[in-house]
Design a protein around this motif. Sequence first.
Motif, mmCIF file in Angstrom:
data_model
loop_
_atom_site.group_PDB
_atom_site.id
_atom_site.type_symbol
_atom_site.label_atom_id
_atom_site.label_comp_id
_atom_site.label_asym_id
_atom_site.label_seq_id
_atom_site.Cartn_x
_atom_site.Cartn_y
_atom_site.Cartn_z
ATOM 1 N N ARG A 14 0.817 -1.210 0.000
ATOM 2 C CA ARG A 14 0.000 0.000 0.000
ATOM 3 C C ARG A 14 0.853 1.263 0.000
ATOM 4 N N MET A 15 2.160 1.071 0.107
ATOM 5 C CA MET A 15 3.058 2.214 0.049
ATOM 6 C C MET A 15 3.413 2.521 -1.392
ATOM 7 N N LEU A 16 3.958 3.667 -1.597
ATOM 8 C CA LEU A 16 4.411 4.055 -2.921
ATOM 9 C C LEU A 16 5.582 3.160 -3.331
ATOM 10 N N HIS A 17 5.514 2.618 -4.557
ATOM 11 C CA HIS A 17 6.596 1.764 -5.034
ATOM 12 C C HIS A 17 6.610 1.778 -6.555
ATOM 13 N N PHE A 18 7.739 1.395 -7.107
ATOM 14 C CA PHE A 18 7.894 1.285 -8.558
ATOM 15 C C PHE A 18 7.579 -0.143 -8.987
ATOM 16 N N ALA A 19 6.958 -0.250 -10.149
ATOM 17 C CA ALA A 19 6.629 -1.581 -10.661
ATOM 18 C C ALA A 19 7.894 -2.368 -10.971
ATOM 19 N N ALA A 20 8.920 -1.687 -11.485
ATOM 20 C CA ALA A 20 10.185 -2.358 -11.812
ATOM 21 C C ALA A 20 10.933 -2.685 -10.528
ATOM 22 N N THR A 21 11.454 -3.878 -10.460
ATOM 23 C CA THR A 21 12.270 -4.287 -9.315
ATOM 24 C C THR A 21 13.705 -4.458 -9.785
ATOM 25 N N TYR A 38 25.896 5.910 -17.062
ATOM 26 C CA TYR A 38 25.432 6.706 -15.920
ATOM 27 C C TYR A 38 24.549 5.819 -15.048
ATOM 28 N N LYS A 39 24.747 5.899 -13.739
ATOM 29 C CA LYS A 39 23.897 5.184 -12.789
ATOM 30 C C LYS A 39 23.094 6.216 -12.005
ATOM 31 N N LEU A 40 21.782 6.255 -12.278
ATOM 32 C CA LEU A 40 20.906 7.250 -11.672
ATOM 33 C C LEU A 40 20.025 6.610 -10.604
ATOM 34 N N VAL A 41 19.533 7.448 -9.719
ATOM 35 C CA VAL A 41 18.506 7.041 -8.749
ATOM 36 C C VAL A 41 17.368 8.048 -8.855
ATOM 37 N N ILE A 42 16.169 7.541 -9.172
ATOM 38 C CA ILE A 42 14.981 8.388 -9.270
ATOM 39 C C ILE A 42 14.131 8.177 -8.020
ATOM 40 N N GLN A 43 13.710 9.279 -7.419
ATOM 41 C CA GLN A 43 12.877 9.217 -6.211
ATOM 42 C C GLN A 43 11.472 9.708 -6.519
ATOM 43 N N ALA A 44 10.494 8.964 -6.062
ATOM 44 C CA ALA A 44 9.086 9.354 -6.182
ATOM 45 C C ALA A 44 8.556 9.667 -4.782
ATOM 46 N N THR A 45 7.807 10.769 -4.660
ATOM 47 C CA THR A 45 7.275 11.204 -3.368
ATOM 48 C C THR A 45 5.847 11.670 -3.551
ATOM 49 N N ASP A 46 4.967 11.295 -2.610
ATOM 50 C CA ASP A 46 3.592 11.809 -2.701
ATOM 51 C C ASP A 46 3.581 13.284 -2.307
ATOM 52 N N VAL A 47 2.473 13.956 -2.561
ATOM 53 C CA VAL A 47 2.420 15.410 -2.348
ATOM 54 C C VAL A 47 2.583 15.792 -0.886
ATOM 55 N N HIS A 48 2.310 14.871 0.027
ATOM 56 C CA HIS A 48 2.463 15.165 1.449
ATOM 57 C C HIS A 48 3.888 14.904 1.937
ATOM 58 N N GLY A 49 4.704 14.274 1.085
ATOM 59 C CA GLY A 49 6.065 13.957 1.497
ATOM 60 C C GLY A 49 6.129 12.832 2.497
ATOM 61 N N VAL A 50 5.063 12.047 2.579
ATOM 62 C CA VAL A 50 4.997 10.978 3.572
ATOM 63 C C VAL A 50 5.592 9.683 3.040
ATOM 64 N N SER A 51 5.191 9.303 1.831
ATOM 65 C CA SER A 51 5.624 8.030 1.265
ATOM 66 C C SER A 51 6.608 8.286 0.130
ATOM 67 N N LYS A 52 7.714 7.551 0.146
ATOM 68 C CA LYS A 52 8.743 7.715 -0.873
ATOM 69 C C LYS A 52 9.149 6.352 -1.425
ATOM 70 N N ALA A 53 9.617 6.374 -2.681
ATOM 71 C CA ALA A 53 10.144 5.161 -3.300
ATOM 72 C C ALA A 53 11.309 5.565 -4.196
ATOM 73 N N LYS A 54 12.286 4.674 -4.354
ATOM 74 C CA LYS A 54 13.450 4.959 -5.181
ATOM 75 C C LYS A 54 13.636 3.865 -6.225
ATOM 76 N N LEU A 55 14.122 4.273 -7.386
ATOM 77 C CA LEU A 55 14.345 3.353 -8.505
ATOM 78 C C LEU A 55 15.758 3.581 -9.041
ATOM 79 N N ALA A 56 16.535 2.490 -9.158
ATOM 80 C CA ALA A 56 17.882 2.561 -9.722
ATOM 81 C C ALA A 56 17.806 2.364 -11.233
#
Length: 432
Positions: free
Chosen positions: A105-112, A197-215
């Motif tokens: 139920r938390m924010l997450h990326f479909a790609a693992t 290049y090795k990047l890290v993308i961060q996703a955050t909800d508008v409240h800044g409560v839930s975060k997820a990162k994708l390499a």
Amino acid sequence: MARRVLACAGGALLCALGVAHALTLLPHDVRPGHEVQHFIGNHSRYTLLDPVFSSFFTLLDNGLLMTTADLTPLLDQPVSLAILEQTPYSSAAHSLQLYVVDRRRMLHFAATGLLIGGIAENAMPGTTVDLPPIKATALVDVGPIAYKIVKGNKDGVFALVEKEKGDFDPNVRSVVTEGEIQIVTTRPLDTELESMYKLVIQATDVHGVSKAKLAVQVDVVNENDNAPYFEKEVYFFTVNGTKDENGPNGTARWQRFSNIGKVKANDADDDRVYYSLMSPSNLAVIVPQTGELILAGEPDSHEAELKVIAHDTGIPPRESKPTRVFLEFVVRDRKDLPTLHREKRRVTRAVRPTKRIEFTEADGEVEGRNVFTLEKETDRETFKIRDENLWVTVEASGVVKVKKKWDYEELGPEKTIDFWVTITNAGNGGKS
């Protein structure tokens, strides 16, 4: 302290908070040893004051708060931790608000795992990196999501845009959208400067409560944008001949198929380099794979000039500027030549004519396959390849075999497999 808990689809979830302190969400399945927060003070010592949660969390003296057990019993429960900070001159209390949520139920990326894509070298700014669309999701509606690159974006060469929206601003650090995002370039890239290049993308909800990162790994695909270049602009070689004692006055003898010298070219794209004469010559030939110049005929003057071009195997293929090769032919008396002493007399026979046979790429499909057999003049002759060759081997019987599967694209512009064979006559010890 007020807290508002809303009921959402799939169970209770803390959707909005009116609290005095920031809320930290924890997935229910984090392992013991997971870092929750690191308090950093000036000569401070930290103590966890809540005995109720001491079986789930511990606070080290250096301010590192970490999990010590499975958090599943705390699922969908708010956790308030009291922390005491002590310094040699003062003390202070801190409150940390945690909420344990089902990871699904938390924010997450479909790609693992690591997401890998590519971009062509020298692509125009705004070109999309070849990757599947990127989107963070949750089992509950969290509204618009803010995306930004938090690591690896060296010199800001990448930016994020909403899918199918061509406009981008390299100065914008994040994109807020409910849809998918893509990675685009902000300037042309150069493989020779940075190939990955090795990047890290961060996703955050508008409240800044839930975060997820994708390499994400972005490979810069090489384009053949560099032509080969010679190590020297001009080469000078001396070719020695001997006076012909049996011929007319002033005539000389030259050892045909002797080595004159070698030219060398490099390629910044690390493509293979092959060589050719700019104009065909009866005086000399060049070995395409090595740049070795071989004397093929007799000179009619004391000097000669050749021009050599280097070709690469990239796409599209490129060729170098020609390099100039000056040859000086010097005739020496035999008495001036060093005497070569051998324990066994060897008889040097004339070089046999070059054998040229045409084959198709399919003829070299099977490694170890017999391609053809060299002809013997006597039964006592044995054969040996002079220099190591990538594509063929030669057995003592004269059988030429496929060493490595032939690749038409790797054979260079001449599309030939060239090699020299030494022939030994066991009867008289002679070589040809």
